[in-house]
Write a protein that holds these residues in place. Structure first.
Motif, PDB file in Angstrom:
ATOM      1  N   GLN A  41     -22.927  80.508  31.183  1.00 17.50           N
ATOM      2  CA  GLN A  41     -23.902  81.563  31.477  1.00 17.50           C
ATOM      3  C   GLN A  41     -23.658  82.769  30.572  1.00 17.50           C
ATOM      4  N   LEU A  42     -22.398  83.117  30.368  1.00 19.88           N
ATOM      5  CA  LEU A  42     -22.087  84.245  29.489  1.00 19.88           C
ATOM      6  C   LEU A  42     -22.468  83.932  28.046  1.00 19.88           C
ATOM      7  N   LYS A  43     -22.217  82.704  27.610  1.00 24.55           N
ATOM      8  CA  LYS A  43     -22.606  82.320  26.247  1.00 24.55           C
ATOM      9  C   LYS A  43     -24.121  82.389  26.098  1.00 24.55           C
ATOM     10  N   THR A  44     -24.842  81.905  27.102  1.00 26.85           N
ATOM     11  CA  THR A  44     -26.306  81.973  27.071  1.00 26.85           C
ATOM     12  C   THR A  44     -26.759  83.422  27.055  1.00 26.85           C
ATOM     13  N   PHE A  45     -26.161  84.250  27.902  1.00 24.64           N
ATOM     14  CA  PHE A  45     -26.490  85.674  27.941  1.00 24.64           C
ATOM     15  C   PHE A  45     -26.273  86.316  26.577  1.00 24.64           C
ATOM     16  N   GLN A  46     -25.117  86.077  25.968  1.00 18.24           N
ATOM     17  CA  GLN A  46     -24.803  86.665  24.671  1.00 18.24           C
ATOM     18  C   GLN A  46     -25.801  86.219  23.601  1.00 18.24           C
ATOM     19  N   THR A  47     -26.229  84.967  23.671  1.00 20.42           N
ATOM     20  CA  THR A  47     -27.169  84.447  22.678  1.00 20.42           C
ATOM     21  C   THR A  47     -28.553  85.063  22.853  1.00 20.42           C
ATOM     22  N   VAL A  48     -29.007  85.194  24.090  1.00 24.65           N
ATOM     23  CA  VAL A  48     -30.290  85.864  24.327  1.00 24.65           C
ATOM     24  C   VAL A  48     -30.204  87.310  23.855  1.00 24.65           C
ATOM     25  N   ALA A  49     -29.101  87.965  24.143  1.00 24.45           N
ATOM     26  CA  ALA A  49     -28.923  89.363  23.722  1.00 24.45           C
ATOM     27  C   ALA A  49     -28.944  89.473  22.196  1.00 24.45           C
ATOM     28  N   ARG A  50     -28.308  88.536  21.513  1.00 20.25           N
ATOM     29  CA  ARG A  50     -28.239  88.579  20.043  1.00 20.25           C
ATOM     30  C   ARG A  50     -29.625  88.417  19.413  1.00 20.25           C
ATOM     31  N   SER A 104     -32.596  88.665  21.179  1.00 24.33           N
ATOM     32  CA  SER A 104     -33.643  89.354  21.959  1.00 24.33           C
ATOM     33  C   SER A 104     -34.788  88.417  22.277  1.00 24.33           C
ATOM     34  N   SER A 105     -34.444  87.157  22.523  1.00 22.19           N
ATOM     35  CA  SER A 105     -35.467  86.147  22.757  1.00 22.19           C
ATOM     36  C   SER A 105     -34.875  84.966  23.525  1.00 22.19           C
ATOM     37  N   PHE A 106     -35.521  84.599  24.619  1.00 22.51           N
ATOM     38  CA  PHE A 106     -35.107  83.432  25.383  1.00 22.51           C
ATOM     39  C   PHE A 106     -35.393  82.167  24.569  1.00 22.51           C
ATOM     40  N   ASN A 107     -36.522  82.144  23.882  1.00 20.26           N
ATOM     41  CA  ASN A 107     -36.929  80.972  23.116  1.00 20.26           C
ATOM     42  C   ASN A 107     -35.972  80.714  21.945  1.00 20.26           C
ATOM     43  N   ARG A 108     -35.662  81.747  21.183  1.00 19.56           N
ATOM     44  CA  ARG A 108     -34.743  81.579  20.044  1.00 19.56           C
ATOM     45  C   ARG A 108     -33.340  81.216  20.520  1.00 19.56           C
ATOM     46  N   ALA A 109     -32.923  81.783  21.651  1.00 19.46           N
ATOM     47  CA  ALA A 109     -31.618  81.433  22.211  1.00 19.46           C
ATOM     48  C   ALA A 109     -31.594  79.960  22.603  1.00 19.46           C
ATOM     49  N   ALA A 110     -32.678  79.487  23.199  1.00 14.84           N
ATOM     50  CA  ALA A 110     -32.757  78.083  23.603  1.00 14.84           C
ATOM     51  C   ALA A 110     -32.627  77.167  22.384  1.00 14.84           C
ATOM     52  N   LYS A 111     -33.320  77.503  21.309  1.00 11.52           N
ATOM     53  CA  LYS A 111     -33.224  76.698  20.086  1.00 11.52           C
ATOM     54  C   LYS A 111     -31.805  76.716  19.528  1.00 11.52           C
ATOM     55  N   GLU A 112     -31.184  77.877  19.520  1.00 14.64           N
ATOM     56  CA  GLU A 112     -29.817  78.019  19.001  1.00 14.64           C
ATOM     57  C   GLU A 112     -28.825  77.188  19.820  1.00 14.64           C
ATOM     58  N   LEU A 113     -29.014  77.170  21.140  1.00 10.50           N
ATOM     59  CA  LEU A 113     -28.089  76.480  22.043  1.00 10.50           C
ATOM     60  C   LEU A 113     -28.473  75.027  22.310  1.00 10.50           C
ATOM     61  N   ASN A 114     -29.602  74.602  21.766  1.00 14.08           N
ATOM     62  CA  ASN A 114     -30.136  73.263  22.023  1.00 14.08           C
ATOM     63  C   ASN A 114     -30.392  73.028  23.516  1.00 14.08           C
ATOM     64  N   TYR A 115     -30.955  74.040  24.164  1.00 11.02           N
ATOM     65  CA  TYR A 115     -31.365  73.970  25.559  1.00 11.02           C
ATOM     66  C   TYR A 115     -32.877  74.078  25.621  1.00 11.02           C
ATOM     67  N   ALA A 116     -33.427  73.628  26.728  1.00  6.35           N
ATOM     68  CA  ALA A 116     -34.830  73.923  26.998  1.00  6.35           C
ATOM     69  C   ALA A 116     -34.936  75.404  27.348  1.00  6.35           C
ATOM     70  N   PHE A 150     -32.118  92.004  31.497  1.00  8.16           N
ATOM     71  CA  PHE A 150     -33.120  92.104  30.437  1.00  8.16           C
ATOM     72  C   PHE A 150     -34.427  92.631  30.994  1.00  8.16           C
ATOM     73  N   ASP A 151     -35.113  93.415  30.189  1.00 12.29           N
ATOM     74  CA  ASP A 151     -36.518  93.738  30.426  1.00 12.29           C
ATOM     75  C   ASP A 151     -37.300  92.722  29.614  1.00 12.29           C
ATOM     76  N   ARG A 152     -38.140  91.961  30.281  1.00 12.04           N
ATOM     77  CA  ARG A 152     -38.931  90.945  29.592  1.00 12.04           C
ATOM     78  C   ARG A 152     -40.238  91.584  29.159  1.00 12.04           C
ATOM     79  N   LEU A 153     -40.421  91.683  27.863  1.00 14.34           N
ATOM     80  CA  LEU A 153     -41.595  92.331  27.296  1.00 14.34           C
ATOM     81  C   LEU A 153     -42.321  91.322  26.412  1.00 14.34           C
ATOM     82  N   GLY A 154     -43.216  90.555  27.036  1.00 18.74           N
ATOM     83  CA  GLY A 154     -43.886  89.493  26.296  1.00 18.74           C
ATOM     84  C   GLY A 154     -42.864  88.455  25.870  1.00 18.74           C
ATOM     85  N   ARG A 155     -42.766  88.217  24.579  1.00 17.63           N
ATOM     86  CA  ARG A 155     -41.802  87.242  24.061  1.00 17.63           C
ATOM     87  C   ARG A 155     -40.454  87.878  23.743  1.00 17.63           C
TER      88      ARG A 155
END
Length: 84
Positions: free
Chosen positions: A18-27, A29-41, A61-66
């Motif tokens: 969860q922390l790795k996922t959090f750090q990747t989304v933070a890096r 600023s995108s759930f979609n790009r983090a998913a691609k980086e981590l090979n997750y849906a 996170f504040d979700r602002l569109g994408r």
């Protein structure tokens, strides 16, 4: 206000993935790009972040569109997670 001490008392229930996922989304600023980086849906990333927010009792996170912008609590968790 959330402090490191507040995180410390609740962080024990947080999984490292969860922390790795959090750090990747933070890096990216995108759930979609983090998913691609981590090979997750994207739904897996969203679920992990939602669970992390529930476990810590804060919005990370504040979700602002994408775009996902860190809240104050999110910024503090980034710093805290770097110490781990």
């Amino acid at each position: 206000m959330v402090t490191f001490e507040n995180f410390d008392s609740r962080i024990r229930v947080v999984e490292l993935r969860q922390l790795k996922t959090f750090q990747t989304v933070a890096r990216f600023s995108s759930f979609n790009r983090a998913a691609k980086e981590l090979n997750y849906a994207q739904s897996t990333v969203s679920a992990q972040i939602r669970l992390l927010e529930e476990e810590l009792g804060v919005q990370l996170f504040d979700r602002l569109g994408r775009k996902a912008e860190l809240t104050e609590a999110g910024k503090q968790l980034v710093e805290y997670s770097r110490m781990m």
